[in-house]
Write an enzyme that holds these catalytic residues in place. Structure first.
Site, mmCIF file in Angstrom:
data_model
loop_
_atom_site.group_PDB
_atom_site.id
_atom_site.type_symbol
_atom_site.label_atom_id
_atom_site.label_comp_id
_atom_site.label_asym_id
_atom_site.label_seq_id
_atom_site.Cartn_x
_atom_site.Cartn_y
_atom_site.Cartn_z
ATOM 1 N N ASP A 1 8.126 -62.560 -25.402
ATOM 2 C CA ASP A 1 9.542 -63.555 -24.979
ATOM 3 C C ASP A 1 9.598 -64.414 -23.869
ATOM 4 O OD1 ASP A 1 9.267 -60.971 -23.388
ATOM 5 O OD2 ASP A 1 11.293 -61.206 -22.858
ATOM 6 N N GLU B 1 10.723 -58.205 -23.194
ATOM 7 C CA GLU B 1 10.045 -57.675 -21.819
ATOM 8 C C GLU B 1 10.923 -57.994 -20.765
ATOM 9 O OE1 GLU B 1 8.822 -56.704 -18.356
ATOM 10 O OE2 GLU B 1 8.726 -58.554 -18.725
HETATM 11 NI NI NI Z 1 5.903 -60.995 -17.425
#
Ligand code: NI
Length: 393
Positions: free
Chosen positions: A81, A139
């Site tokens: 991401d 994340e």
């Molecule tokens: Ni990172």
């Protein structure tokens, strides 16, 4: 084998840089990595690796089976991401998705793992066991893609004996890597407090209940949560960064809102501290005639690098890169959702150097000018393949 991996990493280096350019130019926010996942799956298929798609939304999982595939399983994780930042770099691969940018290097982690997969696929007759590739969504956003992928069984069928993850580090020059055994990164919880009193004219405190004074007492008292309750052996931080009391010189407000963060490196202490904070804040407010609502939003857990695995990986990295290219890391009070994996299996989260002062590449992560010295991709993809080979040889 070391030479063989270095030759393969060098021969795939240009393509790995191309993967990164595509990912960097087409970033997607957390849990929206649809095209990224498609690209990862298609690239794996081009190597002859059949991936499983749609794990926890956009996650991609694939296996590379060596000889005797049940002998040992090593998992490798990359996050996919990007962040809500508008890129300020003037580069050919600049983000085409205005307002979204790979400013934490997750494009580097994903392209590097693709390079590692390609190397390991070429070497699958030369190791014993199975490599599990985990391309993970989200994340950067709670509850963290790692927790969702674990819920969907990413650490089963087959269960890894260990997991490796790498993350870019702008302080380390390209060509170097960093390791730390044991405590490495912190758990991070968000704290939201509302103190309620009874507002009124500031000249008549006797008829009001002053939430500003209650909040001030709570902030001061909270300092003893860490200093008087936590062992000095456990790193722990409690900070309040936002206090809102919308009264005036002559007005006591009805309520005060506060926001803070609590970080530490021990899950038992973390749970104990949560209870102590709530009790202390509520009883101070009650004792002063007011009320306190103390809300803790649990974030990522504490990240512990398995000492023996990390030590083996560090020594293998020294063999691959040379002693002067491998550094010992300090503990870091930031959080990372790789920590969820460390609660289930032996884990090693290490840092990939990307800095190049001569090229002016020095910006830190989460800034609009973040970039990398792309020679780090050859280091990253080759080193990870070598680390895996050392576990499965
Ligand atoms: Ni990172």
């Amino acid at each position: 084998m070391k030479d063989k991996i270095q030759v393969l990493a060098a021969s795939f280096a240009k393509e790995v840089i191309d993967y990164r350019h595509f990912l960097h130019a087409n970033p997607e926010l957390s849990f929206q990595e649809f095209n990224t996942a498609k690209f990862v799956a298609a690239t794996l298929r081009s190597f002859g690796i059949e991936p499983q798609e749609g794990v926890a939304g956009t996650g991609v999982v694939a296996l590379i089976k060596g000889k005797n595939p049940d002998k040992k399983v090593v998992a490798l994780r990359a996050d996919m991401d990007a962040l809500p930042i508008t890129e300020a770099n003037d580069v050919a691969y600049k983000s085409k998705n205005i307002g979204v940018m790979h400013a934490c290097g997750h494009d580097v982690h994903t392209s590097s793992l693709l390079g590692t997969a390609r190397i390991l696929q070429a070497l699958k007759d030369e190791f014993e066991g199975t490599v599990k590739l985990i391309f993970q969504p989200g994340e950067e956003l709670l509850p963290g893609g790692a927790s969702l992928m674990i819920k969907e069984g990413v650490l089963e069928n087959p269960t890894p004996n260990g997991i490796l993850g790498q993350h870019v580090m702008p302080l380390l020059p390209a060509g170097t890597v960093g390791f730390r055994e044991g405590m490495y990164m912190a758990s991070a919880d968000e704290i939201y407090v509302t103190v309620t009193g009874k507002g009124g004219h500031a000249a008549m405190p006797e008829i009001n209940i002053d939430p500003v004074l209650i909040a001030a007492h709570i902030i001061v008292a909270m300092q003893q949560i860490v200093s008087r309750n936590c062992s000095p052996k456990i790193p722990s931080v409690l900070s309040f960064g936002k206090v809102t009391a919308a009264g005036a010189t002559n007005i006591i407000p009805n309520e005060v809102k506060m926001e803070g963060t609590f970080r530490t490196m021990d899950e038992n202490w973390r749970a104990e501290a949560h209870l102590k904070m709530v009790k202390l804040a509520e009883s101070i407010a009650e004792g002063m005639g007011g009320n306190c609502h103390f809300d803790i939003h649990k974030g990522y857990p504490y990240l512990e690098n398995h000492p023996a695995l990390t030590n083996r990986m560090k020594n293998a990295a020294i063999e691959y890169l040379g002693e002067d290219k491998v550094v010992n890391l300090d503990i870091w009070m930031a959080a990372e959702d790789f920590a969820f994996y460390t609660q289930h299996t032996d884990a090693c989260f290490y840092r990939l150097g990307i800095r190049n002062e001569a090229l002016g590449i020095t910006s830190s992560v989460h800034t609009p000018t973040f970039d990398i010295d792309e020679s780090a991709l050859e280091t990253g993809s080759g080193l990870m393949a070598w680390l895996v080979w050392n576990e499965l040889k």
